[in-house]
Structures are given as C-alpha cells and as structure tokens.
Design a protein around this motif. Structure first.
Motif, PDB file in Angstrom:
ATOM      1  N   ASP A  96      10.652  -3.116 -13.151  1.00  0.00           N
ATOM      2  CA  ASP A  96      11.923  -2.576 -13.643  1.00  0.00           C
ATOM      3  C   ASP A  96      12.230  -1.206 -13.042  1.00  0.00           C
ATOM      4  O   ASP A  96      13.397  -0.837 -12.893  1.00  0.00           O
ATOM      5  CB  ASP A  96      11.883  -2.442 -15.166  1.00  0.00           C
ATOM      6  CG  ASP A  96      12.417  -3.684 -15.878  1.00  0.00           C
ATOM      7  OD1 ASP A  96      12.981  -4.568 -15.210  1.00  0.00           O
ATOM      8  OD2 ASP A  96      12.267  -3.750 -17.120  1.00  0.00           O
ATOM      9  N   ALA A  97      11.193  -0.443 -12.740  1.00  0.00           N
ATOM     10  CA  ALA A  97      11.382   0.918 -12.250  1.00  0.00           C
ATOM     11  C   ALA A  97      11.366   1.001 -10.733  1.00  0.00           C
ATOM     12  O   ALA A  97      11.470   2.100 -10.179  1.00  0.00           O
ATOM     13  CB  ALA A  97      10.299   1.830 -12.824  1.00  0.00           C
ATOM     14  N   GLY A  98      11.255  -0.130 -10.054  1.00  0.00           N
ATOM     15  CA  GLY A  98      11.111  -0.137  -8.604  1.00  0.00           C
ATOM     16  C   GLY A  98      12.346  -0.633  -7.879  1.00  0.00           C
ATOM     17  O   GLY A  98      13.383  -0.933  -8.481  1.00  0.00           O
ATOM     18  N   PRO A  99      12.240  -0.774  -6.570  1.00  0.00           N
ATOM     19  CA  PRO A  99      13.401  -1.162  -5.756  1.00  0.00           C
ATOM     20  C   PRO A  99      13.841  -2.603  -5.959  1.00  0.00           C
ATOM     21  O   PRO A  99      14.965  -2.960  -5.618  1.00  0.00           O
ATOM     22  CB  PRO A  99      12.902  -0.951  -4.317  1.00  0.00           C
ATOM     23  CG  PRO A  99      11.405  -1.099  -4.416  1.00  0.00           C
ATOM     24  CD  PRO A  99      11.045  -0.510  -5.746  1.00  0.00           C
ATOM     25  N   LEU A 120       3.092  -1.974  -1.712  1.00  0.00           N
ATOM     26  CA  LEU A 120       3.736  -0.989  -0.850  1.00  0.00           C
ATOM     27  C   LEU A 120       5.135  -0.621  -1.323  1.00  0.00           C
ATOM     28  O   LEU A 120       5.645   0.455  -0.989  1.00  0.00           O
ATOM     29  CB  LEU A 120       3.823  -1.522   0.591  1.00  0.00           C
ATOM     30  CG  LEU A 120       2.565  -1.411   1.452  1.00  0.00           C
ATOM     31  CD1 LEU A 120       2.797  -2.053   2.810  1.00  0.00           C
ATOM     32  CD2 LEU A 120       2.129   0.046   1.616  1.00  0.00           C
ATOM     33  N   THR A 121       5.765  -1.500  -2.096  1.00  0.00           N
ATOM     34  CA  THR A 121       7.145  -1.240  -2.527  1.00  0.00           C
ATOM     35  C   THR A 121       7.235  -0.083  -3.515  1.00  0.00           C
ATOM     36  O   THR A 121       8.328   0.418  -3.772  1.00  0.00           O
ATOM     37  CB  THR A 121       7.776  -2.493  -3.154  1.00  0.00           C
ATOM     38  OG1 THR A 121       7.114  -2.798  -4.399  1.00  0.00           O
ATOM     39  CG2 THR A 121       7.673  -3.689  -2.215  1.00  0.00           C
ATOM     40  N   ARG A 122       6.098   0.353  -4.059  1.00  0.00           N
ATOM     41  CA  ARG A 122       6.096   1.429  -5.058  1.00  0.00           C
ATOM     42  C   ARG A 122       5.819   2.794  -4.419  1.00  0.00           C
ATOM     43  O   ARG A 122       5.357   3.722  -5.072  1.00  0.00           O
ATOM     44  CB  ARG A 122       5.034   1.133  -6.134  1.00  0.00           C
ATOM     45  CG  ARG A 122       5.205  -0.208  -6.808  1.00  0.00           C
ATOM     46  CD  ARG A 122       6.439  -0.258  -7.694  1.00  0.00           C
ATOM     47  NE  ARG A 122       6.277   0.571  -8.878  1.00  0.00           N
ATOM     48  CZ  ARG A 122       7.227   1.371  -9.354  1.00  0.00           C
ATOM     49  NH1 ARG A 122       8.372   1.473  -8.739  1.00  0.00           N
ATOM     50  NH2 ARG A 122       7.004   2.069 -10.446  1.00  0.00           N
ATOM     51  N   TRP A 123       6.147   2.941  -3.141  1.00  0.00           N
ATOM     52  CA  TRP A 123       5.753   4.121  -2.386  1.00  0.00           C
ATOM     53  C   TRP A 123       6.321   5.426  -2.952  1.00  0.00           C
ATOM     54  O   TRP A 123       5.700   6.489  -2.833  1.00  0.00           O
ATOM     55  CB  TRP A 123       6.158   3.963  -0.921  1.00  0.00           C
ATOM     56  CG  TRP A 123       7.621   3.852  -0.660  1.00  0.00           C
ATOM     57  CD1 TRP A 123       8.371   2.719  -0.660  1.00  0.00           C
ATOM     58  CD2 TRP A 123       8.521   4.923  -0.342  1.00  0.00           C
ATOM     59  NE1 TRP A 123       9.681   3.000  -0.376  1.00  0.00           N
ATOM     60  CE2 TRP A 123       9.806   4.351  -0.171  1.00  0.00           C
ATOM     61  CE3 TRP A 123       8.376   6.304  -0.191  1.00  0.00           C
ATOM     62  CZ2 TRP A 123      10.931   5.117   0.148  1.00  0.00           C
ATOM     63  CZ3 TRP A 123       9.491   7.068   0.127  1.00  0.00           C
ATOM     64  CH2 TRP A 123      10.751   6.463   0.291  1.00  0.00           C
TER      65      TRP A 123
END
Length: 883
Positions: free
Chosen positions: A361-364, A845-848
């Motif tokens: 929910d908090a990511g891209p 990696l999406t949570r960079w």
C-alpha cells in the motif's frame, strides 16, 4: 517480448464481448516433438454488438495449421494472424469456427498454457494462459461448456485428465489411447485444465448432504504416495465445512487433484481438476514442517471453496479479481480458524498484512482492491487483491453479523450462479439480503492505501463518562492524491482494574440479552468522530481494534505500562498479541537510538518481565505464547520507519541485542519451558503438538541467541528429532548463532539424509539463504550452482534467491550493493524464460525509497534493468512504476 513500452488496460474501457461461445470442443494430440490442438468453437454474435464487427481471437506462440468456418476452410486472404491474435473480418451471426494449432509444450518455460513438468503435460491458464494453447476469446466473461478429447501414447501417459466427467476411454487402431471428458457447467477458459503423465493416485469418497457419493482422487508420482493423506483429509473437511457453514454442495461426481513440481502459483482451482504445486499438497513429517501442514490444509480448502466462489460464480473481468480471491481467502481463513486456534490464525494473517500488504500500500505498486488499470494482469495477483480483499469481506461480515452475511452469500450464489459478475454484484447481494446501505463502504474497493486511525480519550470522573475521539486519514497513493472517508468497523473494549468493563454507548438502548457486553463495534465513517461510553466507574485502558476489525494503522499514545496490562489481562487475544508487539517494537527502537548515538545497548527490563509473565501464564495455549514472544521482524521494523530513514544495519543490531538480552534475563524460564514441552508421543500435525513445538523451538532460539553454551541443546535436538520442524529449528539455531564448526556437519548431514526429497532440500537452501554472516551473497551464488538447484523451477528459485532477498534484509542490503546485483541478474535471466516469476522476485527492489544509505544503489539496479532492450511486460511494469 516488447519492442515498445506496453500500454495499460483500463477498467473504464470495459465492454462486453462482441461474440459468445456456447460450446468448446477441443482435441489434443499429445506428442514428444509437438502437440496438435484441434478446436471447434460454437460462436454467436453478442446481442450487445449487432453489426459486422470482425471476430478477434487471442493467441500467443501458436502456429496456425488451418482455420475454417462451418464447412469451409478459409484461404489466407480471409483472415489475419499476428503474434497476438487471429482476426476474421466476415463471419455469420452464428457459426462453428474450426482451427488446428501446433504448439511445443516441452519448450514452454513460462509455465503458462500447456507445458511439461518432469515429463508430465499440465496446464496453467489463469489469467491469460489459454491463449498459448489455441486461438480463443481469452477473457473471463466468455463462458462455455467444454468437451475435451485427449490422444496420447498410453505407455508414456497412462493418466489422461481434464475437467468434468469421463465419458469415454478407448485404445485406437494405431495403439494410442483416447479419452473424452465433458464438463456440463459453463466456464471461462482460464478454468480449463489438462494433465497427462505417468502418475499414481490415492482415492477416497465423500458423501454430500444430499446423499450423492463423490469420487476423490489425488494424483502424484509413485514416490509421493505416502504424502497424500493429510491433503485428502483436508479436502474432506473442506467439503463438509462448506456444506455446514455456507450450504454449498459439490456438484459433480468426481474431484481430482494433481501435484506438479514446476508451478508458478500455489495451486489452481480448475473446475473438478485442481492442479497444485507439490509444496502445497504433499505432507510427511520428514519433509513438511508444521507450518507446511497448516498451509496445505488452507490451500486445499481455498481451491475447493473456489468451486462456488470463483467457478460457479466467476469474475466479469480481471479488475474484479478480488471478487473471487478476496471472498475465498476470507472463507479459507474462517475454515482454518474453525479447524484450529482462531486467535493464532488471526495473528498469523495480520502479521502478513502489516509486514507485506501495508508495504505494498505504501509503495509504487499501490492499488485499490479493485485496480483501475494494469499493464500485465499477472502483476495484480497481489496481497492487496487477496489479503486486503479478504479483510474487506471480513468487515462486511463484522458490520452485518454472521446470520445476515450468510443470507447475503446465499442470495449472491443464487442470483449469479453461472454468471461472470462484479464486486458491486457481491456487495449489492449483501445489501439486498440485510437492508444495510453499503454505498460508502464501497470506497474500500476503489481507494488505495492503508487508512490511519488516530485516537485520544477523555475520562470525566464526576459524570462517569469515557469518550474516544477518533479521526481517520489515508496517505496519498499513485494516482490518488486525496481520499474520502472509509467505513471502518472499530471493535473496542475497556480494560479496568478487575478486567474488561461492561460497555454502554451514549444514545443506545442497553442490550441485556447478550453475554458479549464487554465488546462493541463502533462504525467510523467520518473524518472525525467521538464516541461516549456511560456509567464508567474508573479511567480504563482502551482495548482498540480488537480482533483486527479493519486493515488500518492505529495511533493511540499507550504507555509501556498500559501495554503490559493489555498483554497480560485483556480478554481479546489479538489485542494481547498486538500489545506485546508494540512493547517489543518500542524497546527495539529505543536500542536503535542508543546504538546510533554510539552507546551500549540498554534493554528496558520491562520487556523481560513481561516475557516472564507470558512464559508462566498457563491460561494461554503454547502457540499463542510463541506468537506473543516472537519479536517484530526486521522487515516490519523497517516499514515502521519514515520514508528514507530505515537503517537495516541498526535495525538488525538492535533486534539482535534485544533478543539476546531477553534470552539471557529469562534463560531459566526458557530452559524450563523447553524441557517441559518435549513431546514423547509420535509426531502428529495436531493443534496441541504444533503449539508445543512452536513454543519449545522459540525457547531454543532465545537460548541459543543469548549464550552459545545452549547450542548443545540444538545439537542434541538435531540428532534426536523425528520430524523436520524440530530438525530445522535446531539447524537454524546452529547456523544463525554458531560458528562454522557448529553448522557445517549438520548441514552436510541434512543434505545426505534428504538428498532425494525435493521439499526438504528446498528447506536446506532456505536455511543457508537466511544466514546473516557477511558471506551470504557469495554463498547464495555458490548454491545456485549446486546440482540440487534448478533455475527453471520456481520453488527452488523462491527457496534460495527469494528467501535471501525477502527475508535476510541485513545481507540483501549489504552496503556494497552485492545483494541488489544478485537479484537484478536473476530477474534478468528469468525475464525471457519465466516473466511471471521474474516480476514477483523483483519486489524487494521496488521499496528503494524507504532505505537510508541504500536508495541510490537500489535505484541504480532498477535503472539497469529498465535499460534492457527486451523487458517482458511483467518486469517492465514493476520497474517503470518503481522508478
């Protein structure tokens, strides 16, 4: 593979199909070099599309051999074929389309469509795999009755299965075997299934509540026959539970399950022929952990429950995916709760939500339960669609109550049987059956993000009133800068000196008939609200979000003392666990601050004291004590940090220091409980034994972390264990807290003992992937060359590389970026062979943006992938949205 950036598909652009298919007749000629698929589709133009619209069928990686309409074969100038479709400009209003396509399943590494696994033909058609088999209207709102003929060499493929009932089985003049299957229930092509192989099976029967006997068969390789009993028992329990709780009977005379080694998903609910990943169906104490036994039971139930919530009533389009998945996850969670501990099951589910779904929910890739758009539908088989979707259904259940919810589900199944429908249709059935207006509640389907509740309280001693002031908000997410208020069921209690208090909300009539007068569900549906409780004789401690009544974040200024009171005395099991987690998190964050300031770690003794009370609390089941004593994970702690401030090194060091301090302070009690919980009876996957092992092995973990002298216990347990749960717990203790001399020989012995058991060897890979020493990246690379590792097998990739990247944060986020490069290389290698697996692997990696001191390295690896010239749509979507 793409030549240009793939475009998005939007929910707002949905239109009904121009053509429908009444009947689908397929004939498969299975061969070693190629397979021929002969299709006869009985089509008619949809009433909604009168006119001369061309017929456009989807198809990928197909060689078209012939195409005809009714009795005429078409010439090449009468149709068009490209890499994605077959288009015929002029067709009658009603006709039979006949095609023959040539495919090569043995070369299909994507594990979508028809492919081969360990010499066996099998299929996976959800979401859009059927178009890799033959040209078709590959969309869920086109439902047809399927009749399937399979022709194959009986020596190689003695078992030939498809959906429905077996109508014919014969040997042809040329020696090949031919079988005929017919499924009388219309279904979309994503539910089609075919299996052909050299398999053995265990059989059983189930008698429905109407008295009809159903034949149950579980097909596996011969070596796996001893591992089928638990899945078969789980299936029968699921069938009975669905009858008793939902009134849903099975509707055919046969139900088959097949176990497959190479499978992207956990399992697939194809009508009457469920195909399972072997890891989700095979069970034996030597190769399956306690968690594995519970997972198998839940997944068997999930796929069976789909027979109604997904098959008999399916989704109109893939945007409605949560219509079937969210509802079915809720149903399987309720089943598991009824089969075991409801509180422990709830805690396990909430742990996944808070650690992984809240991060989503908090990511891209944040999206609503019903997304508005997608580039590749495989990327939307997400925790938001499944787990948060289940929470949305659970909230409806909470708001309506069990009786009205059952009335709503009955109406839903009765009204839409045999149809492809939408999330609105589900909610509307609940409204019509209950008389409750769920208009505002629908925002849960359309608004992304995790709502946040901020709560503060007031107590008026003179008026004996207690007031809760509640405000709600939801952070901005991609494409949604602002959000309207949700409807949030907030379950509350009030804890007093002598226990939980009787509740009376101002303005409501007292309910003297109910025994449950210490628990109330408040409906939060405005940006700010206040709730007043009357006749409250003392200033209580609020027990909030009981049972995790909504998928939200909660902010209330509890003191550490109040958390200790809640975790010790509240009558809601979830709140007790949540308070323990909150207390541990605060202590760990305090130690992080100390370490950041260059100070020695000083762990608040209150945490150890609370743990001692838990260890001595005989009123709690061991499984619950184990959950309450488990510290918040490093990933969860990272998610609690502000964007760009998660320091993986500090988090890891602080958590380890707290665990060691608690282990040392409570060593006597941990050792006492460890010895008391030893099981002398033969292994059983019962709730009682599972709970005992869980707490006993947690005691071992604390002891080994606190003092290497306790590794002797782990060595003894490893040698004496009669099940893989205890064996792995001992091996992890040796590997995580010991020197190489402690773990090298046990690791080698484990490999030698279980070399031929794939499921056990996958656990062997995972243990080494999670070891947090500085050589972890190099060890993973070395293990990728091990003879037991197969980069084409999703289970092995997940067990080694997936476990390292997702569950070993300190080493994945190594400061030299070696972990990121490893993951990027694996994603690149899978991009061609298995794009679906590649995109799923990419998630860490999406949570960079979250990480301090690592963001640039993570972003650089994403940019390297983005620059590749031939990204699959699956990987492209995640990379582009992440950047």
């Amino acid at each position: 593979m793409r030549e240009a950036n793939p475009g998005a598909i939007y929910l707002k652009d949905y239109s009904a199909p121009a053509f429908l298919i009444n009947r689908t007749e397929l004939h498969f000629e299975l061969g070693e070099e190629e397979t021929l698929v002969h299709a006869r589709l009985h089509l008619l133009r949809s009433p909604e599309h009168a006119g001369q619209a061309p017929l456009e069928l989807q198809g990928q990686n197909l060689e078209l051999v012939s195409v005809g309409v009714d009795f005429d074969e078409l010439s090449p100038d009468q149709y068009r074929v490209d890499e994605d479709s077959l288009v015929i400009d002029k067709v009658p209003e009603q006709f039979v389309l006949k095609t023959t396509t040539r495919i090569r399943p043995q070369d299909n590494t994507s594990l979508e469509g028809l492919y081969k696994s360990s010499g066996m033909f099998c299929t996976q058609c959800e979401a859009e795999g059927f178009r890799k088999i033959t040209y078709y209207l590959d969309r869920p709102d086109v439902m047809a009755v399927f009749t399937v003929t399979i022709t194959a060499d009986p020596a190689r493929y003695p078992v030939l299965l498809s959906n429905g009932n077996l109508l014919d089985d014969k040997i042809l003049a040329d020696g090949r075997r031919e079988v005929l299957w017919h499924d009388p229930f219309p279904k979309p092509c994503y539910l089609f299934a075919l299996v052909a192989g050299d398999l053995q099976y265990v059989e059983d029967t189930f008698t429905t509540m109407s008295g009809r006997e159903v034949s149950l068969n579980l097909y596996v390789e011969e070596k796996d026959l001893p591992k089928c009993d638990h899945a078969m028992d789980s299936l029968k329990r699921s069938m009975r539970w669905d009858e008793e709780v939902y009134g849903r009977m099975y509707d055919l005379d046969i139900f088959n399950i097949v176990a497959v080694d190479d499978f992207n998903m956990g399992a697939m609910e194809n009508k009457s022929l469920n195909i399972f990943n072997t890891s989700c169906v095979l069970c034996h104490p030597d190769t399956t952990t306690d968690a594995g036994y519970q997972r198998v039971e839940a997944i068997v139930a999930h796929e069976y429950f789909h027979n109604w919530s997904g098959n008999r009533v399916t989704c109109r389009d893939w945007f409605q995916l949560s219509l079937k998945e969210g509802f079915t996850v809720f149903r399987d969670a309720e089943f598991s709760s009824d089969m075991g501990s409801r509180t422990v099951k709830r805690v396990e589910d909430v742990s996944v939500l808070r650690t992984a779904q809240f991060a989503e929910d908090a990511g891209p890739m944040a999206h609503p339960v019903r997304p508005e758009s997608y580039i590749e539908i495989n990327n939307f088989y997400t925790l938001t669609v499944y787990e948060k979707g289940a929470e949305v259904v659970r909230m409806i259940h909470t708001l309506l109550g069990p009786e009205l919810f059952r009335a709503g589900s009955d109406l839903y199944f009765r009204r839409h049987d045999g149809q492809a429908v939408t999330c609105e249709d589900f909610v509307r059935a609940m409204e019509d059956a209950s008389g409750c207006d769920l208009g505002q509640f629908r925002r849960w389907y359309s608004q992304a993000g995790t709502p946040e509740l901020r709560v503060f309280d007031e107590y008026d001693e003179d008026a004996r009133t207690y007031t809760l002031h509640v405000s709600q908000s939801c952070p901005a997410t991609p494409g949604q800068a602002s959000k309207e208020p949700f409807v949030i069921p907030l379950a509350v209690g009030l804890l007093g000196d002598a226990g939980n208090l009787r509740l009376q909300v101002a303005g409501e009539e007292p309910d003297y008939e109910t025994d449950d007068n210490t628990h109330r569900v408040l409906v939060v549906d405005q940006a700010e609200q206040s709730f007043v409780f009357t006749d409250v004789g003392e200033h209580p401690i609020p027990s909030l979000l009981r049972g995790f009544s909504a998928p939200v974040k909660l902010d209330y200024p509890y003191s550490r003392g109040q958390l200790c009171e809640l975790m010790s005395r509240d009558d809601d099991g979830f709140v007790r666990w949540d308070s323990a987690q909150s207390l541990a998190r605060r202590v760990i964050e305090e130690v992080q601050q100390q370490l950041a300031a260059g100070q020695a770690a000083r762990v608040d003794v209150l945490l150890a004291q609370a743990c001692e009370r838990l260890l001595g609390d005989s009123s709690l089941e061991p499984a619950m004590v184990a959950e309450m004593l488990t510290l918040p994970s490093e990933n969860y702690l990272a998610e609690q940090a502000k964007e760009g401030e998660a320091d993986v090194e500090l988090i890891s060091r602080a958590r380890a220091a707290v665990k060691a301090a608690v282990g040392e302070a409570c060593a006597g009690l941990f050792l006492q409980r460890y010895e008391e919980l030893a099981i002398t009876e033969p292994y059983a996957a019962s709730g009682e034994q599972i709970g005992q092992r869980a707490l006993r092995n947690l005691c071992l973990d604390y002891l080994a972390c606190a003092n290497s002298d306790y590794l002797a216990l782990a060595r003894d347990q490893f040698g004496a264990a009669d099940n893989i749960t205890d064996r792995l717990a001992a091996l992890r203790a040796l590997a995580f807290y010991g020197a190489e001399s402690d773990w090298s020989k046990p690791l080698q012995r484990f490999l030698e003992d279980w070399r031929g058991e794939t499921l056990a060897i996958n656990q062997w890979f995972t243990v080494q992937a999670l070891m947090s020493d500085s050589g972890a990246v190099e060890r993973v690379r070395e293990l990728m060359q091990h003879p037991a590792f197969d980069p084409r097998n999703p289970n092995k990739v997940r067990a080694l590389v997936g476990a390292f990247c997702a569950q070993n944060p300190r080493q994945f986020h190594r400061e030299d970026g070696a972990g990121y490069r490893l993951l990027g290389e694996v994603v690149e290698s899978l991009n061609h062979s298995n794009p679906q697996l590649a995109s799923r692997m990419l998630t860490p990696l999406t949570r960079w943006r979250r990480y301090r001191g690592r963001a640039e390295l993570m972003r650089a690896e994403l940019e390297r992938l983005a620059a590749l010239p031939d990204l699959s749509p699956d990987v492209y979507e995640l990379v582009s949205k992440s950047l």
